[in-house]
Design a protein around this motif. Structure first.
Motif, PDB file in Angstrom:
ATOM      1  N   VAL A  87       2.769  17.286   7.837  1.00 41.23           N
ATOM      2  CA  VAL A  87       2.319  18.676   7.941  1.00 41.23           C
ATOM      3  C   VAL A  87       3.047  19.524   6.904  1.00 41.23           C
ATOM      4  CG1 VAL A  87       2.302  20.742   9.391  1.00 41.23           C
ATOM      5  CG2 VAL A  87       1.694  18.534  10.374  1.00 41.23           C
ATOM      6  N   GLY A  88       4.330  19.228   6.697  1.00 43.72           N
ATOM      7  CA  GLY A  88       5.127  19.975   5.742  1.00 43.72           C
ATOM      8  C   GLY A  88       4.911  19.605   4.296  1.00 43.72           C
ATOM      9  N   GLY A  89       4.065  18.590   4.038  1.00 43.27           N
ATOM     10  CA  GLY A  89       3.742  18.251   2.650  1.00 43.27           C
ATOM     11  C   GLY A  89       4.400  17.008   2.109  1.00 43.27           C
ATOM     12  N   LEU A  90       4.991  16.179   2.978  1.00 36.62           N
ATOM     13  CA  LEU A  90       5.643  14.964   2.502  1.00 36.62           C
ATOM     14  C   LEU A  90       4.702  14.090   1.679  1.00 36.62           C
ATOM     15  CD1 LEU A  90       8.030  12.930   2.499  1.00 36.62           C
ATOM     16  CD2 LEU A  90       7.095  11.997   4.626  1.00 36.62           C
ATOM     17  N   GLY A  91       3.438  14.004   2.108  1.00 43.73           N
ATOM     18  CA  GLY A  91       2.508  13.116   1.417  1.00 43.73           C
ATOM     19  C   GLY A  91       2.305  13.455  -0.046  1.00 43.73           C
ATOM     20  N   ASP A  92       2.481  14.719  -0.415  1.00 48.34           N
ATOM     21  CA  ASP A  92       2.311  15.120  -1.815  1.00 48.34           C
ATOM     22  C   ASP A  92       3.610  15.072  -2.606  1.00 48.34           C
ATOM     23  OD1 ASP A  92      -0.420  15.592  -1.602  1.00 48.34           O
ATOM     24  OD2 ASP A  92      -0.125  17.623  -0.851  1.00 48.34           O
ATOM     25  N   LEU A  93       4.713  14.768  -1.952  1.00 45.90           N
ATOM     26  CA  LEU A  93       6.014  14.719  -2.621  1.00 45.90           C
ATOM     27  C   LEU A  93       6.440  13.306  -2.974  1.00 45.90           C
ATOM     28  CD1 LEU A  93       7.958  17.322  -0.422  1.00 45.90           C
ATOM     29  CD2 LEU A  93       6.816  17.704  -2.616  1.00 45.90           C
ATOM     30  N   VAL A  94       5.716  12.324  -2.459  1.00 44.85           N
ATOM     31  CA  VAL A  94       6.071  10.925  -2.693  1.00 44.85           C
ATOM     32  C   VAL A  94       4.969  10.254  -3.506  1.00 44.85           C
ATOM     33  CG1 VAL A  94       7.421  10.814  -0.558  1.00 44.85           C
ATOM     34  CG2 VAL A  94       4.995  10.212  -0.518  1.00 44.85           C
ATOM     35  N   PRO A  95       5.230   9.100  -4.072  1.00 45.08           N
ATOM     36  CA  PRO A  95       4.189   8.383  -4.819  1.00 45.08           C
ATOM     37  C   PRO A  95       2.979   8.073  -3.942  1.00 45.08           C
ATOM     38  CG  PRO A  95       6.353   7.436  -5.251  1.00 45.08           C
ATOM     39  CD  PRO A  95       6.537   8.408  -4.121  1.00 45.08           C
ATOM     40  N   LEU A  96       1.852   7.802  -4.584  1.00 40.69           N
ATOM     41  CA  LEU A  96       0.611   7.543  -3.875  1.00 40.69           C
ATOM     42  C   LEU A  96       0.757   6.427  -2.863  1.00 40.69           C
ATOM     43  CD1 LEU A  96      -2.431   7.917  -3.440  1.00 40.69           C
ATOM     44  CD2 LEU A  96      -2.820   6.450  -5.442  1.00 40.69           C
ATOM     45  N   TRP A  97       1.376   5.326  -3.261  1.00 43.10           N
ATOM     46  CA  TRP A  97       1.506   4.189  -2.353  1.00 43.10           C
ATOM     47  C   TRP A  97       2.350   4.555  -1.123  1.00 43.10           C
ATOM     48  CZ3 TRP A  97       6.380   2.576  -1.195  1.00 43.10           C
ATOM     49  CH2 TRP A  97       7.410   2.912  -2.092  1.00 43.10           C
ATOM     50  N   ALA A  98       3.384   5.383  -1.329  1.00 40.49           N
ATOM     51  CA  ALA A  98       4.234   5.769  -0.212  1.00 40.49           C
ATOM     52  C   ALA A  98       3.483   6.694   0.750  1.00 40.49           C
ATOM     53  CB  ALA A  98       5.499   6.448  -0.727  1.00 40.49           C
ATOM     54  N   ALA A  99       2.661   7.601   0.206  1.00 41.36           N
ATOM     55  CA  ALA A  99       1.858   8.477   1.058  1.00 41.36           C
ATOM     56  C   ALA A  99       0.896   7.654   1.906  1.00 41.36           C
ATOM     57  CB  ALA A  99       1.103   9.483   0.205  1.00 41.36           C
ATOM     58  N   LEU A 139      -7.312   8.881   1.409  1.00 36.77           N
ATOM     59  CA  LEU A 139      -7.687  10.148   0.766  1.00 36.77           C
ATOM     60  C   LEU A 139      -6.841  10.457  -0.455  1.00 36.77           C
ATOM     61  CD1 LEU A 139      -8.474  12.812   3.529  1.00 36.77           C
ATOM     62  CD2 LEU A 139      -9.977  12.005   1.694  1.00 36.77           C
ATOM     63  N   GLY A 140      -5.731   9.740  -0.624  1.00 32.27           N
ATOM     64  CA  GLY A 140      -4.867   9.994  -1.771  1.00 32.27           C
ATOM     65  C   GLY A 140      -3.932  11.158  -1.534  1.00 32.27           C
ATOM     66  N   ASN A 141      -3.234  11.546  -2.601  1.00 28.72           N
ATOM     67  CA  ASN A 141      -2.329  12.701  -2.515  1.00 28.72           C
ATOM     68  C   ASN A 141      -2.415  13.487  -3.821  1.00 28.72           C
ATOM     69  OD1 ASN A 141      -0.939  11.109  -4.321  1.00 28.72           O
ATOM     70  ND2 ASN A 141       0.998  11.147  -3.209  1.00 28.72           N
ATOM     71  N   ALA A 142      -1.412  14.319  -4.093  1.00 30.81           N
ATOM     72  CA  ALA A 142      -1.457  15.198  -5.262  1.00 30.81           C
ATOM     73  C   ALA A 142      -1.454  14.440  -6.585  1.00 30.81           C
ATOM     74  CB  ALA A 142      -0.283  16.180  -5.216  1.00 30.81           C
ATOM     75  N   ASP A 143      -1.184  13.128  -6.540  1.00 34.45           N
ATOM     76  CA  ASP A 143      -1.170  12.336  -7.778  1.00 34.45           C
ATOM     77  C   ASP A 143      -2.565  11.956  -8.254  1.00 34.45           C
ATOM     78  OD1 ASP A 143       1.557  12.451  -7.780  1.00 34.45           O
ATOM     79  OD2 ASP A 143       1.858  10.458  -6.909  1.00 34.45           O
ATOM     80  N   THR A 144      -3.550  12.069  -7.382  1.00 30.17           N
ATOM     81  CA  THR A 144      -4.891  11.614  -7.747  1.00 30.17           C
ATOM     82  C   THR A 144      -5.949  12.528  -7.139  1.00 30.17           C
ATOM     83  OG1 THR A 144      -6.374   9.695  -7.701  1.00 30.17           O
ATOM     84  CG2 THR A 144      -5.044  10.073  -5.746  1.00 30.17           C
ATOM     85  N   ALA A 145      -7.097  12.609  -7.767  1.00 29.73           N
ATOM     86  CA  ALA A 145      -8.186  13.435  -7.254  1.00 29.73           C
ATOM     87  C   ALA A 145      -8.724  12.845  -5.950  1.00 29.73           C
ATOM     88  CB  ALA A 145      -9.310  13.521  -8.286  1.00 29.73           C
ATOM     89  N   PRO A 146      -9.253  13.672  -5.071  1.00 28.76           N
ATOM     90  CA  PRO A 146      -9.864  13.150  -3.836  1.00 28.76           C
ATOM     91  C   PRO A 146     -10.958  12.139  -4.178  1.00 28.76           C
ATOM     92  CG  PRO A 146      -9.636  15.535  -3.702  1.00 28.76           C
ATOM     93  CD  PRO A 146      -9.292  15.150  -5.114  1.00 28.76           C
ATOM     94  N   PRO A 147     -10.961  10.993  -3.512  1.00 30.18           N
ATOM     95  CA  PRO A 147     -11.977   9.968  -3.785  1.00 30.18           C
ATOM     96  C   PRO A 147     -13.314  10.295  -3.128  1.00 30.18           C
ATOM     97  CG  PRO A 147     -10.421   9.166  -2.168  1.00 30.18           C
ATOM     98  CD  PRO A 147      -9.941  10.526  -2.559  1.00 30.18           C
ATOM     99  N   THR A 148     -14.360  10.344  -3.905  1.00 26.52           N
ATOM    100  CA  THR A 148     -15.689  10.682  -3.393  1.00 26.52           C
ATOM    101  C   THR A 148     -16.137   9.772  -2.237  1.00 26.52           C
ATOM    102  OG1 THR A 148     -16.340  11.600  -5.518  1.00 26.52           O
ATOM    103  CG2 THR A 148     -18.107  10.934  -4.030  1.00 26.52           C
ATOM    104  N   PRO A 149     -15.970   8.439  -2.340  1.00 24.17           N
ATOM    105  CA  PRO A 149     -16.439   7.589  -1.237  1.00 24.17           C
ATOM    106  C   PRO A 149     -15.777   7.911   0.107  1.00 24.17           C
ATOM    107  CG  PRO A 149     -15.970   6.271  -3.187  1.00 24.17           C
ATOM    108  CD  PRO A 149     -15.432   7.630  -3.456  1.00 24.17           C
TER     109      PRO A 149
END
Length: 515
Positions: A87-99, A139-149
């Motif tokens: 909720v606090g944004g951890l998913g956008d602070l770590v690498p994609l794989w970690a999120a 859904l990814g994180n801030a490292d990548t665009a939202p995936p359309t599928p």
């Protein structure tokens, strides 16, 4: 793959992920705060007893490997902490794989809880939260665009939630077809909220408009979610608006808020005229694209079962077709009760039952009890015992696995059980006997409210559980988890209208089955 990325949905993804994490936080908090009395080692339906008879392949999860109340609490509080971090944004602070691992961990922890939760976790929104959380992993994180599928898979999930609910109503209770269901629903729904009394007293034509609008929003609007923008975005806004109406009119745990969250995945803010600054993203890693496409193929393949169910005349609601609760079928209120029956629990500290025995009532947090108490708003938090008490009022068969264990714990003032209640009339020493009676509840009208201050009017219908004591329940095989000092046994034997622990003289079952 340029078509794979949908950078214009970055704000929608952000809202979906943060709100979904908040709902996971709610679910884990409810589990941590309620599990000991419900499914703990000494609870009404203990997890160890369940895992002893149900193999791992039928209910996969961590608790088949080991169970203790401390371990369950650790799982629930770990899930709550991880949810709060997301909720606090951890998913956008770590690498994609970690999120992705964070979201996968949430899903695994909550799946483990749901799969041993038994009847306390038998609600459709448990599977919906799991399915939504699994999709959010991709859904990814801030490292990548939202995936359309994956965004489309979320639209498909909202479609199944809404369209399935619309079909079950159209095929179910005749009051949906003659537009009279809302004449009863606000009064007889499982756990009314503070505004339910006012919704119930809307003019009859507005109730018909409510029912007709329900058919439109659950049968026509979901189809528009699968159309191109801006049609899908406008359809999502309609879904959100109708879900907010439901939030205001009752307590349905996190079902409505979760549907709102998922509908946001179909909203393109720019297409709706909102000033949103675009964000630039690099190409997504090949492994991430491969995983998202594999997920899409899997969901499409598993969709055969819910689609077949929706097309069937024998459509069922809220069914999972696999043990990990992916690609489920949903629905709600295919039938609507015309009257409200409530089970009222009372105790006494008299050593023997006489015509002059004084009975004192237990108070629940969300379930109607005191007629002068305005219903409270608890959703999205889920009061599991209160919801199951509503089913107990419909039929004693729904309560058979857990009702007598519940009463047993009241007779010893079990602290974990009492924490689930609003009011314990025996704070100093446990009662000697507990009984249950079935009452008819209805909302008062404007005149009654002004004259009495009561939101409800209730009438006693029948005996649900005759007065019982610890000795009676022990003979029926229900022993307390631990009798504290002051716990007492003795007194007259009891009988339950549902069929046990005893029967009326002559072998005839007692009356009062809520069905």
């Amino acid at each position: 793959m340029q078509w794979f990325a949908a950078p214009e949905y970055w704000l929608s993804r952000l809202l979906v992920q943060r709100l979904l994490a908040a709902l996971y936080l709610t679910g884990f908090l409810a589990a941590a705060l309620q599990f000991r009395a419900l499914i703990g080692a000494r609870g009404m339906l203990p997890v160890p007893r369940f895992t002893a008879r149900v193999p791992f392949r039928h209910a996969p999860g961590l608790f088949h490997l080991h169970y203790s109340d401390r371990w369950f609490a650790a799982v629930a509080w770990t899930g709550a902490a991880l949810s709060a971090a997301l909720v606090g944004g951890l998913g956008d602070l770590v690498p994609l794989w970690a999120a992705m691992l964070c979201w996968a961990a949430l899903w695994t922890l909550y799946l483990s809880i749901v799969n041993v939760g038994q009847t306390w976790y038998s609600f459709g929104w448990e599977s919906l939260l799991l399915e939504a959380g699994f999709l959010a992993t991709f859904l990814g994180n801030a490292d990548t665009a939202p995936p359309t599928p994956v965004l489309w898979l979320m639209r498909w999930l909202v479609f199944r939630v809404e369209f399935g609910a619309g079909l079950i109503k159209l095929r179910g209770d005749s009051c949906w077809r003659d537009l009279t269901c809302l004449r009863y629903h606000h009064e007889t729904q499982p756990m009314p909220g503070p505004l339910s009394w006012f919704f119930h007293h809307l003019p009859e034509p507005l109730h018909r408009v409510e029912a007709a609008a329900n058919h439109v929003t659950q049968l026509a609007v979901p189809v528009c979610l699968l159309l191109p923008q801006p049609v899908a975005g406008y359809a999502a806004c309609v879904v959100i608006a109708t879900q907010l109406w439901l939030v205001a009119s009752g307590n349905f745990a996190w079902l409505n808020w979760l549907t709102i969250t998922l509908a946001l995945a179909a909203v393109d803010p720019a297409r709706l005229g909102l000033a949103v600054h675009p964000r630039g993203y690099g190409a997504a890693p090949a492994w991430f694209e491969a995983l998202a496409l594999a997920l899409t193929a899997t969901v499409l393949a598993l969709s055969y079962w819910p689609v077949r169910n929706m097309l069937s005349r024998g459509q069922v609601m809220n069914r999972s077709f696999n043990r990990i609760h992916l690609v489920n079928t949903y629905g709600a209120f295919g039938s609507v009760n015309r009257t409200r029956r409530e089970v009222v629990l009372e105790g006494t500290d008299d050593p023997a039952i006489t015509p002059h025995t004084v009975w004192r009532e237990y108070g629940f947090k969300g379930k109607p009890g005191d007629v002068r108490r305005l219903p409270r708003q608890y959703a999205p938090y889920h009061l599991r015992l209160d919801w199951l008490m509503w089913f107990a009022g419909i039929s004693s068969g729904y309560a058979r696995p857990w009702f007598l264990p519940f009463v047993t714990r009241l007779l010893v003032n079990d602290p974990d059980t009492l924490r689930l209640l609003r009011h314990n009339p025996f704070p100093d020493r446990p009662p000697t006997h507990v009984r249950a009676t079935l009452h008819h509840y209805r909302f008062t009208d404007w005149r009654e409210l002004r004259e009495t201050g009561a939101w409800w009017h209730r009438t006693a219908l029948s005996e649900y559980l005759a007065p019982v004591d610890l000795a009676t329940l022990a003979r029926a095989g229900h022993r307390p988890p631990a009798a504290p000092p002051g716990g007492r046994a003795g007194g007259r034997s009891g009988r339950w209208s549902g069929g046990w622990p005893g029967r009326r003289p002559g072998g005839r079952p007692g009356r009062g089955d809520g069905g």
